[in-house]
Structure formats: structure tokens, C-alpha cells
Design an enzyme around this catalytic site. Structure first.
Site, PDB file in Angstrom:
ATOM      1  N   ALA A  12       0.806  -1.226   0.000  1.00 52.11           N
ATOM      2  CA  ALA A  12       0.000   0.000   0.000  1.00 52.11           C
ATOM      3  C   ALA A  12       0.838   1.276   0.000  1.00 52.11           C
ATOM      4  O   ALA A  12       0.335   2.340  -0.357  1.00 52.11           O
ATOM      5  CB  ALA A  12      -0.954  -0.017   1.195  1.00 52.11           C
ATOM      6  N   GLY A  17       0.226   1.696  -5.033  1.00 50.68           N
ATOM      7  CA  GLY A  17      -0.616   1.923  -3.847  1.00 50.68           C
ATOM      8  C   GLY A  17      -0.967   3.398  -3.684  1.00 50.68           C
ATOM      9  O   GLY A  17      -2.116   3.754  -3.402  1.00 50.68           O
ATOM     10  N   VAL A 129      -2.212  -7.878  -8.836  1.00 54.79           N
ATOM     11  CA  VAL A 129      -1.572  -6.891  -9.713  1.00 54.79           C
ATOM     12  C   VAL A 129      -0.063  -7.151  -9.770  1.00 54.79           C
ATOM     13  O   VAL A 129       0.568  -7.018 -10.814  1.00 54.79           O
ATOM     14  CB  VAL A 129      -1.864  -5.458  -9.199  1.00 54.79           C
ATOM     15  CG1 VAL A 129      -1.110  -4.411 -10.014  1.00 54.79           C
ATOM     16  CG2 VAL A 129      -3.363  -5.173  -9.219  1.00 54.79           C
ATOM     17  N   GLY A 130       0.507  -7.533  -8.627  1.00 56.34           N
ATOM     18  CA  GLY A 130       1.959  -7.771  -8.550  1.00 56.34           C
ATOM     19  C   GLY A 130       2.383  -8.847  -9.539  1.00 56.34           C
ATOM     20  O   GLY A 130       1.753  -9.902  -9.645  1.00 56.34           O
ATOM     21  N   ASP A 159      -3.716  -3.825 -20.015  1.00 56.87           N
ATOM     22  CA  ASP A 159      -3.400  -4.185 -21.402  1.00 56.87           C
ATOM     23  C   ASP A 159      -4.577  -3.835 -22.318  1.00 56.87           C
ATOM     24  O   ASP A 159      -4.391  -3.319 -23.418  1.00 56.87           O
ATOM     25  CB  ASP A 159      -3.055  -5.678 -21.473  1.00 56.87           C
ATOM     26  CG  ASP A 159      -1.990  -6.025 -20.450  1.00 56.87           C
ATOM     27  OD1 ASP A 159      -0.944  -5.376 -20.476  1.00 56.87           O
ATOM     28  OD2 ASP A 159      -2.229  -6.895 -19.595  1.00 56.87           O
ATOM     29  N   ARG A 162      -4.617  -0.094 -22.700  1.00 56.97           N
ATOM     30  CA  ARG A 162      -3.552   0.342 -23.604  1.00 56.97           C
ATOM     31  C   ARG A 162      -3.987   0.139 -25.055  1.00 56.97           C
ATOM     32  O   ARG A 162      -3.755   0.993 -25.916  1.00 56.97           O
ATOM     33  CB  ARG A 162      -2.271  -0.456 -23.319  1.00 56.97           C
ATOM     34  CG  ARG A 162      -1.584  -0.027 -22.026  1.00 56.97           C
ATOM     35  CD  ARG A 162      -0.510  -1.015 -21.597  1.00 56.97           C
ATOM     36  NE  ARG A 162       0.285  -0.499 -20.495  1.00 56.97           N
ATOM     37  CZ  ARG A 162       1.103  -1.225 -19.751  1.00 56.97           C
ATOM     38  NH1 ARG A 162       1.250  -2.524 -19.991  1.00 56.97           N
ATOM     39  NH2 ARG A 162       1.793  -0.675 -18.776  1.00 56.97           N
ATOM     40  N   HIS A 187      -0.309 -11.812 -18.848  1.00 56.01           N
ATOM     41  CA  HIS A 187       0.119 -10.406 -18.804  1.00 56.01           C
ATOM     42  C   HIS A 187       1.627 -10.385 -19.048  1.00 56.01           C
ATOM     43  O   HIS A 187       2.425 -10.302 -18.128  1.00 56.01           O
ATOM     44  CB  HIS A 187      -0.242  -9.792 -17.445  1.00 56.01           C
ATOM     45  CG  HIS A 187       0.361  -8.429 -17.250  1.00 56.01           C
ATOM     46  ND1 HIS A 187      -0.007  -7.340 -17.994  1.00 56.01           N
ATOM     47  CD2 HIS A 187       1.332  -7.988 -16.416  1.00 56.01           C
ATOM     48  CE1 HIS A 187       0.699  -6.291 -17.626  1.00 56.01           C
ATOM     49  NE2 HIS A 187       1.524  -6.666 -16.670  1.00 56.01           N
TER      50      HIS A 187
END
Ligand code: NAX
Length: 330
Positions: A12, A17, A129-130, A159, A162, A187
């Protein structure tokens, strides 16, 4: 007033974050009538920085922010969490290859998965997300006994965005005019942006993207730009994308809860159920339709060209080899 939704965010105090928490507290993710309680996790070394972020959140006096909890213990930070946004991981640095990133970040997600299954809300929804986000989500989901497997997702929304942004630029349209673009696969560079159903100017009344921007550009610059945008941003900024990633994470959860508006579907990496011949046992980006709050289904019956199918399978193969590389963590 609705009952507050508990949103846990890991990493965070990191750069994503910092771009993520304020819009969540402002109601951009779960809606303008939905209070939230933020449950923020950081490594011990970043707890001072996190305390500063928490002070700033307080100083915004967001009416929807009904509580902020900070901890360096996932068993505390995840307690009762309804939504978990797993951002905490090392970003890829210039020159670092994917295999090294998998080794560095994979182990974080075993403990994370165990803590989620132990203490999060029964029907908690998870977005990873990581990076490598698909395989990290697989690692976390491998600990799921209580939380349904389908609730473990990874983020490919950036993606998709984008791709929409590139098409809007090329066509001289605004991004909001570009509908139904999505991404298959991992990803990573192997992802497959798909514009076969995309339109410019509105679903049902718009023109097919393939008629507006030309096949050569789509197969060439467009495809390459979308697949390698993350690297281009690292090269330009010296740091990986942050504000755009935070916005995509917010959109991922927003649409899962509140629907996709006038898009028919959205890209989410979800546990494969074998659709389109993609093997089960990996977390793969599909076009998904939101059928009710917090319910998605993989869009079925799309016609896929042989060339796209070959690329989809190559991306699945990459995910299978990532799974092989972290077999000891599953
Ligand atoms: P930062 O290094 O700025 O922040 C990461 C934060 O996570 C740090 O504050 C660190 O202390 C914390 N952290 C590390 N391990 C943790 C753990 N075990 N528990 C809790 N916190 C932990 O990185 P940032 O730029 O915010 O990026 C975070 C992750 O998002 C990276 O893995 C990055 O590669 C990934 N990204 C994913 C994207 C996607 O589309 N899926 C795009 C953007 C980004 O590249």
C-alpha cells in the site's frame, strides 16, 4: 447507507498503492454510495511510509472512508476483507528477465494465499496486480480451501486499456468511443490483443475497428506497442507504470461489482475452465461478461481465427511453463 466494504491492499505504500488508495476512498471503485474500510498491508520496513499515506488519507476527509487499518501482518490486514488487491511485490527492473521476477515474487503469494483463506470474508474477491500476476494469482489460489477458486483473478485490464488508447489515437476518436477490445492470455509479451469484435462509435452502431484503422497497422505497430508498453514505460520513466496500473485495478474491481457499462465484456485473467481449448490449471485472460454484482462468466462462442488461436495457445504454453517454474510453491 450501505454496510462498508472492506478493501485490503498490499504494497500500500508503493507507487501503485499511492495512486490506488485515494480514488478507492473517493468512491471511484465501488460507487458513490458505498462506504469502504481500507485495510493496508506493507512490509515492516515500509510501515513509516504507510503511516504517512494513512495520514494523507485522513486529511482528505473522504465521506465514504469509514476506517483505515494498517498492518505488516496479513492475518491482521486481511481479516474480514471483502476485496483484496494484491499489489505488493517487486516491480521488474530494466534488464531483469521474467524468470528472475517469478523467483523473486512467487514466494510472497504462498503466505498471502494462506492468510486470505484463513481470515478474509467467505466470498472475498481477489485481484492480483503484482507481477507475474497470472502465476502469482495461481500460487495464491492454490491455498484456497474456503474461498471459491473463481474469485481469484489477475489484472489484464491495463493491457486492454492500452489497446483502446492506441486505437483511439490512430482513429482520431476518444478512448470512450472504442468498445469491446480485449486481451487473451498472460500479462506478458505473449498476450494477444483482440479487436475482432471491437467497434468505434458505440456497440451496435459503431464501425468495426478493423475497417477503420487497417489490418497492417493492427498486425504490426498496434500489436507490438500493446504487448511491450510496460517495457517502454520503464525505459522512459525509469520506473514501471503506476498511475495507469492503479486506474486499471480500480476499473477491474469496479466492473466486476458494478458492470461493464456499454462494453459487452471486459478482460480479466481468471482460472481457465477449458474454454477455447485453454488448459485448466492456469489463470488466463479471457473476455468475461459480468452477469450480476461480483459474478462473471467467460464469453463463449467467439469465432477465433487460426492465427489468433495459435497465439492464444502459445500464451497458455508460457503460463504452463511459469507454473512448472513455481511447482514447489503450489
Ligand atoms: P513498488 O516497489 O513501488 O511498491 C511495491 C510495494 O510492495 C512496496 O512498498 C513494498 O514494500 C511492498 N511489498 C513487497 N513485498 C510485500 C509483501 N510481501 N507484503 C506486502 N507488501 C509488500 O512497486 P509498484 O510500482 O507499486 O508495483 C507493484 C507490482 O505491480 C509490481 O510487481 C509490478 O511489476 C506490478 N505491476 C503490474 C501491472 C499489471 O498490469 N498487472 C502493471 C504495473 C506494474 O508493473
Amino acid at each position: 447507507m450501505n454496510k462498508p466494504i472492506r478493501v485490503a491492499v498490499t504494497g500500500a505504500a508503493g507507487q501503485i498503492g499511492y495512486s490506488l488508495l485515494f480514488p478507492i476512498a473517493a468512491g471511484e471503485m465501488l460507487g458513490p454510495d458505498q462506504p469502504v474500510i481500507l485495510q493496508l498491508l506493507e512490509l515492516p520496513a515500509a510501515m513509516d511510509a504507510l503511516a504517512g499515506v494513512a495520514m494523507e488519507l485522513e486529511d482528505c476527509a473522504f465521506p465514504l472512508l469509514h476506517g483505515i487499518e494498517v498492518s505488516d501482518d496479513p492475518m491482521v490486514a486481511f481479516k474480514g476483507a471483502d476485496v483484496l488487491m494484491l499489489v505488493g511485490a517487486r516491480p521488474r527492473t530494466a534488464g531483469q528477465d521474467r524468470a528472475d521476477l517469478i523467483k523473486a515474487n512467487g514466494p510472497i503469494f504462498t503466505g498471502t494465499g494462506e492468510a486470505i483463506d484463513a481470515v478474509a470474508a467467505d466470498n472475498a474477491k481477489i485481484v492480483v496486480v503484482g507481477n507475474p500476476c497470472n502465476t502469482n494469482a495461481l500460487i495464491a489460489s492454490s491455498r484456497a480451501k474456503r474461498i471459491p477458486l473463481a474469485n481469484y483473478t489477475a489484472m489484464t485490464r491495463l493491457d486492454q486499456s492500452r489497446a483502446a488508447g492506441q486505437i483511439a489515437n490512430k482513429a482520431g476518436a476518444t478512448p470512450g468511443d472504442v468498445k469491446n477490445v480485449f486481451v487473451w492470455g498472460n500479462h506478458s509479451d505473449s498476450m494477444v490483443p483482440d479487436v475482432s469484435l471491437a467497434t468505434i462509435g458505440g456497440v451496435g452502431k459503431g464501425r468495426a475497428v478493423t475497417d477503420v484503422v487497417g489490418a497492417d497497422w493492427l498486425a504490426g505497430d498496434f500489436d507490438k506497442t500493446v504487448r511491450t508498453r510496460g517495457k517502454a514505460i520503464i525505459t522512459a520513466r525509469g520506473k514501471s507504470s503506476a498511475a495507469s496500473a492503479a486506474h486499471a485495478a480500480i476499473s477491474h474491481i469496479h466492473d466486476w461489482f458494478l458492470g461493464t457499462g456499454d462494453n459487452d465484456f471486459v478482460s480479466m485473467a481468471v482460472p481457465s475452465d477449458g474454454s477455447y481449448g485453454i488448459p485448466k490449471g492456469i489463470i488466463y485472460s479471457f473476455p468475461v461478461r459480468i452477469t450480476a454484482p461480483w459474478k462473471y462468466e467467460i464469453v463463449q462462442g467467439l469465432k477465433v481465427s487460426d492465427a489468433t488461436k495459435a497465439r492464444m495457445m502459445a500464451s497458455a504454453e508460457e503460463l504452463l511453463s511459469e507454473r512448472e517454474a513455481v511447482q514447489d510453491l503450489l
